[in-house]
Every structure is written in structure tokens, then in C-alpha cells.
Design an enzyme around this catalytic site. Sequence first.
Site, PDB file in Angstrom:
ATOM      1  N   HIS A 254      -5.365   3.211  -3.103  1.00  0.00           N
ATOM      2  CA  HIS A 254      -6.634   3.294  -3.416  1.00  0.00           C
ATOM      3  C   HIS A 254      -7.164   2.435  -4.039  1.00  0.00           C
ATOM      4  CE1 HIS A 254      -9.922   5.910  -4.982  1.00  0.00           C
ATOM      5  NE2 HIS A 254      -9.687   6.838  -4.004  1.00  0.00           N
TER       6      HIS A 254
ATOM      7  N   ASP B 105      -5.396  12.303   0.699  1.00  0.00           N
ATOM      8  CA  ASP B 105      -5.343  12.622   2.127  1.00  0.00           C
ATOM      9  C   ASP B 105      -3.956  12.506   2.489  1.00  0.00           C
ATOM     10  OD1 ASP B 105      -8.123  12.561   2.803  1.00  0.00           O
ATOM     11  OD2 ASP B 105      -8.281  10.528   2.628  1.00  0.00           O
TER      12      ASP B 105
HETATM   13  N1  ACO Z   1      -0.439   0.313   3.602  1.00  0.00           N
HETATM   14  C1  ACO Z   1       0.022  -1.164   3.503  1.00  0.00           C
HETATM   15  N2  ACO Z   1      -0.576  -2.018   2.806  1.00  0.00           N
HETATM   16  C2  ACO Z   1      -1.555  -1.546   1.959  1.00  0.00           C
HETATM   17  C3  ACO Z   1      -2.161  -0.145   2.090  1.00  0.00           C
HETATM   18  C4  ACO Z   1      -1.579   0.779   2.977  1.00  0.00           C
HETATM   19  N3  ACO Z   1      -2.048   1.890   2.978  1.00  0.00           N
HETATM   20  N4  ACO Z   1      -3.256  -0.253   1.139  1.00  0.00           N
HETATM   21  C5  ACO Z   1      -3.388  -1.459   0.634  1.00  0.00           C
HETATM   22  N5  ACO Z   1      -2.203  -2.251   1.105  1.00  0.00           N
HETATM   23  C6  ACO Z   1      -2.179  -3.622   0.949  1.00  0.00           C
HETATM   24  C7  ACO Z   1      -3.242  -4.680   1.512  1.00  0.00           C
HETATM   25  O1  ACO Z   1      -2.639  -5.129   2.613  1.00  0.00           O
HETATM   26  C8  ACO Z   1      -3.129  -5.749   0.157  1.00  0.00           C
HETATM   27  O2  ACO Z   1      -1.907  -6.527   0.423  1.00  0.00           O
HETATM   28  P1  ACO Z   1      -2.290  -8.020   0.237  1.00  0.00           P
HETATM   29  O3  ACO Z   1      -2.346  -8.252  -1.281  1.00  0.00           O
HETATM   30  O4  ACO Z   1      -0.648  -8.513   0.478  1.00  0.00           O
HETATM   31  O5  ACO Z   1      -3.116  -8.554   1.382  1.00  0.00           O
HETATM   32  C9  ACO Z   1      -3.082  -4.885  -1.083  1.00  0.00           C
HETATM   33  O6  ACO Z   1      -2.460  -3.746  -0.766  1.00  0.00           O
HETATM   34  C10 ACO Z   1      -4.339  -4.592  -1.538  1.00  0.00           C
HETATM   35  O7  ACO Z   1      -5.118  -3.879  -0.715  1.00  0.00           O
HETATM   36  P2  ACO Z   1      -6.623  -3.746  -0.431  1.00  0.00           P
HETATM   37  O8  ACO Z   1      -7.170  -3.531   1.131  1.00  0.00           O
HETATM   38  O9  ACO Z   1      -7.466  -5.122  -0.808  1.00  0.00           O
HETATM   39  O10 ACO Z   1      -7.239  -2.475  -1.121  1.00  0.00           O
HETATM   40  P3  ACO Z   1      -8.551  -1.803  -1.095  1.00  0.00           P
HETATM   41  O11 ACO Z   1      -8.809  -1.474  -2.214  1.00  0.00           O
HETATM   42  O12 ACO Z   1      -9.608  -2.910  -0.535  1.00  0.00           O
HETATM   43  O13 ACO Z   1      -8.245  -0.754   0.019  1.00  0.00           O
HETATM   44  C11 ACO Z   1      -7.649   1.436   0.854  1.00  0.00           C
HETATM   45  C12 ACO Z   1      -8.217   0.509  -0.606  1.00  0.00           C
HETATM   46  C13 ACO Z   1      -9.014   1.280   1.664  1.00  0.00           C
HETATM   47  C14 ACO Z   1      -7.672   2.846   0.262  1.00  0.00           C
HETATM   48  C15 ACO Z   1      -6.559   1.197   1.255  1.00  0.00           C
HETATM   49  O14 ACO Z   1      -5.134   1.309   0.229  1.00  0.00           O
HETATM   50  C16 ACO Z   1      -5.936   1.551   2.500  1.00  0.00           C
HETATM   51  O15 ACO Z   1      -6.581   1.035   3.732  1.00  0.00           O
HETATM   52  N6  ACO Z   1      -5.240   2.682   2.516  1.00  0.00           N
HETATM   53  C17 ACO Z   1      -5.013   3.411   3.686  1.00  0.00           C
HETATM   54  C18 ACO Z   1      -6.201   4.080   4.192  1.00  0.00           C
HETATM   55  C19 ACO Z   1      -6.399   5.603   3.280  1.00  0.00           C
HETATM   56  O16 ACO Z   1      -5.435   6.173   2.943  1.00  0.00           O
HETATM   57  N7  ACO Z   1      -7.715   5.655   2.849  1.00  0.00           N
HETATM   58  C20 ACO Z   1      -8.197   6.916   2.059  1.00  0.00           C
HETATM   59  C21 ACO Z   1      -8.614   6.404   0.582  1.00  0.00           C
HETATM   60  S1  ACO Z   1      -8.880   7.823  -0.217  1.00  0.00           S
HETATM   61  C22 ACO Z   1     -10.273   8.246   0.280  1.00  0.00           C
HETATM   62  O17 ACO Z   1     -11.380   7.642   0.623  1.00  0.00           O
HETATM   63  C23 ACO Z   1     -10.554   9.712   0.352  1.00  0.00           C
END
Ligand code: ACO
Length: 424
Positions: free
Chosen positions: A303, A360
Site C-alpha cells: 500500500h 483487497d
Molecule cells: N508485490 C511485489 N512487490 C511489490 C508489491 C507487490 N504487491 N507492491 C510493491 N512491491 C515492491 C515494488 O516492486 C518496489 O520494489 P523495489 O523497491 O525493489 O523497486 C517496492 O515494493 C515499492 O513499491 P512501489 O510500487 O513503489 O509502491 P507504491 O506505493 O507505488 O504502490 C501499490 C503501491 C500500487 C498498492 C503496490 O503495492 C501494488 O502494486 N500492490 C498490488 C496491487 C494492490 O493490491 N492494489 C490495491 C491497493 S489498496 C487499494 O487501492 C484499495
Amino acid sequence: MAITAEIRVGETKLELPVVVGTEAEVGVDIGALRDKTGAITLDPGYGNTGACESAITFLDGERGILRYRGYPIEQLAGPASFLEVAWLLLKGELPNAAELAALVAAEKANRALPAHVERLLAALPQQTHPMAMLSSAVVTLSAAYGEGDGAIAGLPANQLRLLAQLPTLAACIYRRSQGLDFVPPDANRGYAANFLHMMFAGTAKATDDAAIATAMDLLFILHADHEQNCSTSTVRLVGSSQADYFASIASGVCALWGPLHGGANQAVIEMLDEVVRHGGNVQWAVGQAKEKGSHFRLMGFGHRVYKNFDPRAKIIKVQADLVLGKLGQDDAQLDLAKGLEQAALADDYFVQRKLYPNVDFYSGIIYRAMGFPQEMFTVLFAIGRLPGWTAHWNEHNAGKARIGRPRQIYTGKNARDFVALADR
Ligand code: ACO
């Protein structure tokens, strides 16, 4: 001691005012930055940008806190009904008994859709994604109601109408996709029970179990607001152009659709199905998620704001056990999700990046057990999120309401002369 902020851009030093919120959050007001220094801030993804001041929802991602108008989500989810929470978000205070009774009655009296909506849905191809149908139908409601006329039960008329009609619309969309006849709203049933009735009446999924309706209501509450997330920011931004209420909410529906936002609940189930195709091996999924360049993420994990735990996920996990137990369903998928959560939380990659299950991760499992097809999951999220979108739209429009218009740092070609077609 007063907090101060100072910035130096080249030779120019600028003292910046600091805004401190009621929960001691600190924002550096950079309003004068461009005028005084010529520079702007660059913050793709807005991770460090406060787009507004807001009195609706407080969220502390480090401590796993979520409060609507000051009330902790743990105290609302259970004792309060979704309509009470909607009123709280929209009006700022919990309704008293007379206000709630008027709201409940008005919601029941305004559930029927304008006649054009059924024709509109019927004109769309049957395989249209429910979120496309929902946004299309919502944006056309202004055709029936225009700017709205006064108030109903203390709420702006169009806002009360949409609150009452979104479940009807969702049920119509579902029944259309299944080739089933629409079921009219039943004024003898409460908000969630009537929704489940309109969805499933006359099918094998129909249930009159009050506990299932209560769980549905609670899920709506958990989704009701989440401050400046992607869809809410979209609603505020579109509203800032003075687009009408229905157009602003329809844009929120579109923003919610994506798998990185509300669409994650559908994506979680698809991911769990993929794990099953890999023999139920949760380590396979964890390995894939860690693999750079695999484009596989653990859906329902991570998140932007929560870096410890998502309080909504804790409540939903308990609900998942209750609902699946109540429906006497095979909980192989729930066990798989729990196994995946355990494996990820024990893995350094997820620990270091502070990635935890979000709202979710378990909601899709409950929705599936209740009988909703995957494509409908994000529509359920939209029903829950409507009061939040609306409260933010109102708050934005009640303020100075400047149009939202970010700037950019241009990285393209410098000026060059046009080349005639024959010379290219
Ligand atoms: N699985 C694997 N790796 C992940 C995940 C994940 N679900 N989420 C983040 N990471 C990793 C990224 O690859 C990144 O790694 P790095 O530093 O080596 O490059 C690091 O964690 C930071 O991730 P970001 O993408 O920069 O985090 P951001 O805050 O931009 O994204 C998000 C947040 C979109 C929720 C992300 O965690 C994600 O894609 N999760 C899966 C989708 C999801 O569950 N979305 C629902 C969110 S809740 C809602 O909107 C209701």
C-alpha cells in the site's frame, strides 16, 4: 516550538510557511515557490504531495490507523450501519435517530432508476465490463436529474438519489450480464439486504440470511473512504473543473477500475487461481513477485500509505472466516490465501519493503463466497466508496475550489523548424 521550513534554489533562499494538521501532520506550503524562485516541485506519484487540507478521514500508515471524522474504523465496523457511516462522512457528525430514520426512508423511496438507464444498459454489448457499464450509466444520470433540486432527507437531492440507486444499478448490470430479468427494489429490506435481493433473487445464490447482509454492509463501511487515494483525487480533480456531480463520480468509478487500485480485489482471485494452477505452491507466487522483470505482483499486498498493517484487512480477515463458515463453503481458497500471506510475511523481500495484505486481499474471497462473479468485485468497492467520493467532492467545492492543474518538467526536444513532408 514553531516548525519552520526553508528552501534554497540557486542563490534564492525562501522561508516557507508550515501547515500543521490536527493530528500533528506537517505540510510545507510551497505556494510561493515558483513565483519567488522560478522552480517547481517534482513528485511523480504524489508520494510527498498534499493536494488539499481535509477534515474527513485521518489515516496513519505507520500505526495502522483509519478514522472517519475522528471515529476509529474498528468502532464503526460492527455497531454502525453503512447509511449511518455515509451520513457521518457527508455531514461530519453521526446522525441522531430522527435523521437516520429520515435517511433510511428516503433511501428506500429513491431506489428506482430513471427509465433511460435500463435502455442504456440494454444497448451495451452483454460482455461489457461492469465497471464500464457503471461509469456510463452514472454519467448519464444528469440527463434525468440535471443539477439537482434542493435536498432530500438533509442531503443534496442528487447525492441521496445516487446513494439509493447505485446498488440498483449494480444489480441491473449483473443481471443484464447474466441474461436475467431485473428485480425491482424491495422497500421492506435494508440497504445491503435489498442489494443482495436485487442481485440474486430467483437464482441458486439467493439468501435471506441476515448475517450475510450484515457482512455486506460492513464491507461497504470498510470501503467508504480512504482520503486522497487515486479515485478520490480523481473525483476532486474532475470536480475542480466544475464538472457536474454525476460526471465527477463516474470519473472516480473509472479510476477505481484499475488493478493497482480497486481492481485489485478481482486480481487477487485471478492470482490465487494461478497459484492453484501451479499446484497450490505459495512459494512459487512469492518467488514470482520478487523476480524483477516478471511483472508479477502479489495482488492485495502493499500500500502506498500503510507500512505496518491495513486495519481494514484485519477486520476483513475475520469476516472471511465468518462468512465462509456461515455459507458452509469449501474454504480451500481462504486457506491458500492465508498460506500465501504467511509465506510473504516471512520473506525478507516483503519485510524490508513493508508490504502487508491490504483491504483487497481477503475481500474477493468473501465476495466469491457470497456468489458475486469476479468482474463485479470492483463494483462492490464503488458502492462502498460513494459516500467518500461525495464527501470529498462537497469539501472541495465548499472551499476556494481552485481548478486542479499540476505542472511538469519538460524533457522533450528544444525548438526546431518544421520539415516539409517531401524533405523527411
Ligand atoms: N508485490 C511485489 N512487490 C511489490 C508489491 C507487490 N504487491 N507492491 C510493491 N512491491 C515492491 C515494488 O516492486 C518496489 O520494489 P523495489 O523497491 O525493489 O523497486 C517496492 O515494493 C515499492 O513499491 P512501489 O510500487 O513503489 O509502491 P507504491 O506505493 O507505488 O504502490 C501499490 C503501491 C500500487 C498498492 C503496490 O503495492 C501494488 O502494486 N500492490 C498490488 C496491487 C494492490 O493490491 N492494489 C490495491 C491497493 S489498496 C487499494 O487501492 C484499495
